[in-house]
Design a protein around this motif. Structure first.
Motif, PDB file in Angstrom:
ATOM      1  N   TYR A  55       0.940  -1.568   0.398  1.00  0.00           N
ATOM      2  CA  TYR A  55      -0.130   0.158  -0.401  1.00  0.00           C
ATOM      3  C   TYR A  55       0.776   1.393  -0.485  1.00  0.00           C
ATOM      4  CZ  TYR A  55      -4.458  -2.818   0.828  1.00  0.00           C
ATOM      5  OH  TYR A  55      -5.558  -3.163   0.656  1.00  0.00           O
ATOM      6  N   GLN A  56       1.780   1.361   0.805  1.00  0.00           N
ATOM      7  CA  GLN A  56       2.877   2.649   1.006  1.00  0.00           C
ATOM      8  C   GLN A  56       3.318   2.827  -0.681  1.00  0.00           C
ATOM      9  OE1 GLN A  56       4.915   1.289   4.628  1.00  0.00           O
ATOM     10  NE2 GLN A  56       3.943   2.055   5.744  1.00  0.00           N
ATOM     11  N   LEU A  57       3.819   1.460  -1.477  1.00  0.00           N
ATOM     12  CA  LEU A  57       4.101   1.878  -2.350  1.00  0.00           C
ATOM     13  C   LEU A  57       3.374   2.567  -3.395  1.00  0.00           C
ATOM     14  CD1 LEU A  57       6.701  -1.486  -3.478  1.00  0.00           C
ATOM     15  CD2 LEU A  57       7.220   1.123  -2.871  1.00  0.00           C
ATOM     16  N   LEU A  58       1.921   2.041  -2.949  1.00  0.00           N
ATOM     17  CA  LEU A  58       1.713   2.402  -4.003  1.00  0.00           C
ATOM     18  C   LEU A  58       1.109   3.759  -3.890  1.00  0.00           C
ATOM     19  CD1 LEU A  58      -0.886  -0.824  -4.286  1.00  0.00           C
ATOM     20  CD2 LEU A  58      -0.248   0.037  -6.425  1.00  0.00           C
ATOM     21  N   LEU A  59       1.018   4.231  -2.679  1.00  0.00           N
ATOM     22  CA  LEU A  59       0.576   5.565  -2.100  1.00  0.00           C
ATOM     23  C   LEU A  59       1.501   6.348  -2.931  1.00  0.00           C
ATOM     24  CD1 LEU A  59      -1.108   7.689  -0.193  1.00  0.00           C
ATOM     25  CD2 LEU A  59      -0.060   6.783   1.444  1.00  0.00           C
ATOM     26  N   ALA A  60       2.945   5.639  -2.521  1.00  0.00           N
ATOM     27  CA  ALA A  60       4.006   6.707  -2.813  1.00  0.00           C
ATOM     28  C   ALA A  60       3.931   7.060  -4.704  1.00  0.00           C
ATOM     29  CB  ALA A  60       5.234   6.081  -2.569  1.00  0.00           C
ATOM     30  N   GLU A  61       3.685   6.662  -4.929  1.00  0.00           N
ATOM     31  CA  GLU A  61       3.575   6.458  -6.924  1.00  0.00           C
ATOM     32  C   GLU A  61       2.499   6.822  -7.082  1.00  0.00           C
ATOM     33  OE1 GLU A  61       4.146   2.071  -8.483  1.00  0.00           O
ATOM     34  OE2 GLU A  61       6.160   2.140  -7.775  1.00  0.00           O
ATOM     35  N   GLY A  62       1.226   7.609  -6.697  1.00  0.00           N
ATOM     36  CA  GLY A  62      -0.291   8.166  -6.491  1.00  0.00           C
ATOM     37  C   GLY A  62      -0.679   6.921  -7.377  1.00  0.00           C
ATOM     38  N   PHE A  63      -0.942   5.886  -6.758  1.00  0.00           N
ATOM     39  CA  PHE A  63      -1.690   4.898  -7.245  1.00  0.00           C
ATOM     40  C   PHE A  63      -2.969   4.722  -6.541  1.00  0.00           C
ATOM     41  CE2 PHE A  63       1.246   3.815 -10.519  1.00  0.00           C
ATOM     42  CZ  PHE A  63       1.378   3.933 -10.977  1.00  0.00           C
ATOM     43  N   VAL A  64      -2.926   5.335  -5.343  1.00  0.00           N
ATOM     44  CA  VAL A  64      -3.529   5.273  -4.311  1.00  0.00           C
ATOM     45  C   VAL A  64      -4.159   6.121  -4.055  1.00  0.00           C
ATOM     46  CG1 VAL A  64      -3.378   2.698  -4.067  1.00  0.00           C
ATOM     47  CG2 VAL A  64      -2.433   3.648  -2.515  1.00  0.00           C
ATOM     48  N   GLU A  65      -4.680   7.007  -3.106  1.00  0.00           N
ATOM     49  CA  GLU A  65      -4.859   7.845  -1.482  1.00  0.00           C
ATOM     50  C   GLU A  65      -5.206   7.247  -0.213  1.00  0.00           C
ATOM     51  OE1 GLU A  65      -6.572  10.720  -3.735  1.00  0.00           O
ATOM     52  OE2 GLU A  65      -8.576  10.861  -3.342  1.00  0.00           O
ATOM     53  N   ALA A  66      -4.720   7.956   0.392  1.00  0.00           N
ATOM     54  CA  ALA A  66      -5.292   7.655   1.893  1.00  0.00           C
ATOM     55  C   ALA A  66      -6.537   9.055   2.186  1.00  0.00           C
ATOM     56  CB  ALA A  66      -4.703   7.508   2.838  1.00  0.00           C
ATOM     57  N   ASP A  67      -7.111   8.098   3.265  1.00  0.00           N
ATOM     58  CA  ASP A  67      -8.688   8.996   4.444  1.00  0.00           C
ATOM     59  C   ASP A  67      -8.676   8.255   5.038  1.00  0.00           C
ATOM     60  OD1 ASP A  67     -10.184   7.919   3.080  1.00  0.00           O
ATOM     61  OD2 ASP A  67     -11.080   9.249   1.922  1.00  0.00           O
ATOM     62  N   ARG A  68      -9.612   9.378   5.953  1.00  0.00           N
ATOM     63  CA  ARG A  68     -10.083   8.815   7.315  1.00  0.00           C
ATOM     64  C   ARG A  68     -11.169   7.551   6.713  1.00  0.00           C
ATOM     65  NH1 ARG A  68     -12.755  13.842  10.729  1.00  0.00           N
ATOM     66  NH2 ARG A  68     -10.320  14.994  11.037  1.00  0.00           N
ATOM     67  N   GLY A  69     -11.505   7.351   5.597  1.00  0.00           N
ATOM     68  CA  GLY A  69     -11.680   6.307   4.900  1.00  0.00           C
ATOM     69  C   GLY A  69     -10.943   4.617   5.082  1.00  0.00           C
ATOM     70  N   GLY A  70      -9.981   5.310   4.834  1.00  0.00           N
ATOM     71  CA  GLY A  70      -9.408   4.130   4.210  1.00  0.00           C
ATOM     72  C   GLY A  70      -8.386   4.454   2.960  1.00  0.00           C
ATOM     73  N   THR A  71      -7.987   3.852   2.064  1.00  0.00           N
ATOM     74  CA  THR A  71      -7.308   3.340   0.763  1.00  0.00           C
ATOM     75  C   THR A  71      -8.401   3.376  -0.071  1.00  0.00           C
ATOM     76  OG1 THR A  71      -5.214   2.871   2.653  1.00  0.00           O
ATOM     77  CG2 THR A  71      -4.848   2.761  -0.084  1.00  0.00           C
TER      78      THR A  71
END
Length: 488
Positions: free
Chosen positions: A64-80
């Motif tokens: 998840y952290q790799l996907l987040l760093a590359e901009g494929f996902v984003e995190a908020d209070r509801g999750g990913t």
């Protein structure tokens, strides 16, 4: 949420051997890119996904952290959740063309394909006897060079090549080939093909004219075509390239490519009269001569004599680029060759070469310099000359025995191959396939002609064919010819 339809196997026993966290990251990323996971879709919580696939939660966090760093996902209070990707990265992007060739330039699509997968079969042209190479002496030179290595040798090589090798090559060419040059005129490059590419790109512009021998070395033709040059195919006779007298006015060349010491593939030697005529013509037209001295180190016509001097040595200040390689002397995989340029062109051409190419193999270059300076190369040459002459004679004898005493055989004054002319009833392309089925790697002469139409024949290399095996190999070639004739 279950991802069973999105994710493949995450088992550590999968054939890829890839860690599970990397496999999870890769498969999620692929699902996002191809649209199986659409923008806005929420991914399972890390604990839940870890439990579903029986893997450590840290593995999921890593993916998840790799996907987040590359901009494929984003995190908020509801999750990913999956982000909306920029245009061109989503499933709406058109798929790959039906043919990969559509991705290539027009020039690339028009390049004739070269034969592959034959390099170690008997009669493969252009391959020296790799088993006879003095590997122990070469290994000592390499070991010594690695013992002297510093950070500089592990970075890009010196512009133009390692100074030690440039000096050694200049000395070798002066003594062996009559090339008049100083070390600074020698440029070390990664193989003869790079040297030809440099000549095509740095000495001519797209649309300029290049004269090529016909038949010609296919890779040289491809190099000129890839650079956008207009090729003029000049016939070859027993004295080498033979242009019509009117051609100098009709199509004056910017580049003139020749293999004068042992024409490839027919084996003729360019006469002195034509050598001087080419130099005179280029002086008038303002062009360059590329002298490819690929295969002149073994003089079979006059054993013990030095090879015919290079064109470059006739007039050292003429616009001649002398190209040579160590592929036949040492081994093809070394990928070290050289260009010798006129003294007056060293600065400008040197800057251009350095701006286009990066040097490497500094350690191997230093080892090769020591190999040359120690006399190991000359000892290897003196030892192999009689061996290759014996193999050539064995091949001639076997061809006469199985194809007739008057079968036409071309070449043989130098180099490591002969050409066998074939009757029209035995097309050389079909003969090549029939020979390959018998474990023999002859090469069709027709592929060397412009348009692949011309003299019908076969190239037979004897570099890796031991003398005692040659009669049996030629017998198998005759059987292939008989089988082909019977099937037509």
């Amino acid at each position: 949420m279950s991802l069973d339809l999105v994710l493949g196997s995450l088992d550590d026993s999968a054939e890829s051997g890839e860690p599970r966290q990397l496999r999870l990251y890769r498969q999620l990323k692929a699902a996002i890119l191809d649209g199986r996971l659409t923008p806005g879709v929420r991914l399972p919580a890390t604990r839940q996904l870890a439990a579903d696939y029986r893997m450590a939660r840290n593995c999921v966090l890593f993916a998840y952290q790799l996907l987040l760093a590359e901009g494929f996902v984003e995190a908020d209070r509801g999750g990913t959740r999956v982000t909306t990707l920029p245009l061109g990265k989503t499933a709406s992007t058109p798929g790959s063309p039906a043919s990969g060739s559509a991705l290539l330039s027009r020039r690339a699509r028009e390049l004739p394909a070269l034969i592959r997968g034959e390099s170690l079969l008997p009669f493969a042209p252009g391959v020296p006897d790799l088993n006879a190479f003095p590997w122990s002496a070469w290994a000592r030179c390499l070991q010594k060079a690695w013992g002297e290595v510093s950070a500089r040798q592990l970075a890009y090589a010196e512009p133009g090549g390692e100074p030690e090798l440039r000096r050694a090559v200049a000395s070798f060419l002066s003594a062996r080939r009559g090339v008049a040059c100083a070390p600074e005129q020698v440029f070390i490059v990664a193989g003869g093909q790079m040297a030809l590419d440099a000549c095509a790109r740095l000495l001519a512009d797209s649309g300029d004219t290049v004269w090529l021998e016909n038949p010609c070395y296919p890779a040289a033709r491809n190099t000129m075509l890839a650079a956008g040059l207009k090729t003029v195919d000049v016939p070859v006779d027993r004295d080498g390239m033979a242009p019509a007298t009117t051609l100098w006015k009709e199509a004056p060349p910017r580049l003139l490519y020749v293999t004068p010491s042992h024409q490839y593939p027919l084996g003729s030697v360019l006469s002195l009269e034509r050598r001087l005529a080419f130099l005179h013509g280029l002086q008038q037209s303002g062009g360059w001569l590329i002298e490819d001295d690929y295969d002149s180190d073994f003089n079979h016509a006059q054993p013990g004599a030095r090879p015919l001097p290079a064109i470059q040595g006739l007039r050292p200040e003429a616009p001649v680029i002398y190209v040579g390689t160590f592929s036949k002397l040492l081994y093809p995989g070394l990928r070290i060759a050289y260009m010798v340029v006129p003294r007056w062109a060293v600065a400008d051409l040197g800057d251009a070469v350095r701006s286009l190419y990066r040097g490497g193999q500094a350690v191997e270059q230093r080892a090769l310099a020591r190999f040359l300076e120690s006399g190991q190369l000359m000892r290897h040459l003196r030892r192999m000359g009689p061996i290759y002459r014996e193999r050539q004679q064995a091949l001639r004898n076997a061809l006469h025995a199985h194809f007739g005493a008057d079968c036409p055989i071309l070449g043989g004054q130098a180099g490591l191959h002969l050409v066998l002319r074939l009757p029209d009833s035995l097309p050389d392309s079909a003969m090549t396939e029939a020979a390959r089925e018998n474990g023999i790697a002859v090469r069709p002469l027709s592929i060397y002609h412009a348009g692949r139409t011309g003299t019908n024949g076969l190239l037979l290399g004897y570099g890796i064919a031991e003398s005692q095996r040659i009669p049996e190999l030629v017998r198998r070639l005759r059987l292939a010819a008989d089988g082909l004739a019977a099937s037509r």
